[in-house]
Scaffold this active site. Structure first.
Site, PDB file in Angstrom:
ATOM      1  CB  SER A 107      -0.888   0.117   1.280  1.00 21.00           C
ATOM      2  OG  SER A 107      -2.118   0.857   0.984  1.00 21.00           O
TER       3      SER A 107
ATOM      4  CG  ASP B  18      -7.081  -3.080  -2.578  1.00 20.56           C
ATOM      5  OD1 ASP B  18      -7.874  -2.244  -1.645  1.00 20.56           O
ATOM      6  OD2 ASP B  18      -5.958  -3.174  -2.571  1.00 20.56           O
TER       7      ASP B  18
ATOM      8  CG  HIS C 197      -5.732  -2.467   1.096  1.00 17.65           C
ATOM      9  ND1 HIS C 197      -5.321  -2.028  -0.012  1.00 17.65           N
ATOM     10  CD2 HIS C 197      -5.116  -1.547   2.051  1.00 17.65           C
ATOM     11  CE1 HIS C 197      -4.157  -1.462   0.175  1.00 17.65           C
ATOM     12  NE2 HIS C 197      -4.244  -1.047   1.233  1.00 17.65           N
TER      13      HIS C 197
END
Length: 230
Positions: free
Chosen positions: A122, A176, A207
């Site tokens: 991320s 996600d 995610h």
């Protein structure tokens, strides 16, 4: 060279049973810490004789605008969820400098840049991506997970010739909700258009990462960083 005036990053360090001859520097996501991924290595299914040192840095604590200014570990502030402006370039560059200092630290300990692999999830993936394709010495590889590019239009003019052959493992969940799958796909398309060797791996995940993805990441790491003395 890293800016020596910047605050050095604290980190978790895990060493192999034998003397390390390679290193993975793994960057966490927003609000996490280096401890969040420090438990991952046993799930990578690496060979018993691997010689890889793992470094899991802690991002600095800073207020994060989208979380009502709450202070948390973050590689940069996020003022908007709009992907075009989600990662402010000036703050991304500072974090890249701090991670560069970690790379240089490992080089000073005897591990060449070509035996250092960057990984990031991320926000951490944004930093790993931005730095790896611009780094002035060849790296072993890059693992980019559930992430996106900071100002992709800059890559064509800034990509480092030394890392044009960089092997890239890009993993993204098709479900996600934080970094949409389309953002990961767009990043892969930009990397590919700029001549990078990208393996795009998709998973039926939100995610996060799961055991299947970790095993595939482990296979990639093992391929890029086999032990030198065995």
């Amino acid at each position: 060279m890293a800016d020596s005036s910047l605050e050095p990053l604290d980190y978790v360090e895990l060493n192999p049973k034998q003397e390390a001859d390679a290193c993975v520097i793994w960057l966490h996501g927003l609000g996490d810490s280096g401890d969040g991924f420090a438990g991952v290595p046993p799930y990578l299914d690496l060979a018993e004789n691997h010689r890889i040192r793992f470094i899991f840095p802690h991002a600095p604590v800073r207020p994060v605008t989208i979380n009502n200014g709450m202070a948390m570990r973050a590689w940069y502030d996020i003022k908007s969820m709009d992907l075009e402006g989600r990662a402010p370039l000036d703050e991304v560059l500072v974090s890249c400098q701090q991670v560069t200092a970690l790379i240089e630290q490992q080089i000073a300990k005897g591990i060449p840049s070509s035996r250092i692999l960057l990984a990031g999830f991320s926000q951490g993936g944004v930093i790993a991506l931005h730095l790896a394709v611009r780094y002035a010495q060849p790296l072993a590889g890059l693992v980019a997970l559930s992430t996106y590019l900071c100002q992709p239009s800059l890559m064509a003019g800034q990509a480092s010739p030394e890392n044009r052959q960089l092997a890239i493992f890009f993993g993204h969940g098709t479900q996600d909700e934080v970094v949409p799958y389309a953002a990961g796909k767009a990043a892969v398309e930009t990397l590919t258009a700029n001549g990078f060797n990208v393996a795009f791996n998709t998973y039926p995940l939100a995610h996060t990462v799961d055991l299947n993805e970790l095993k595939e990441i482990g296979g990639f790491i093992q391929k890029q960083l086999p032990p030198l003395n065995d």
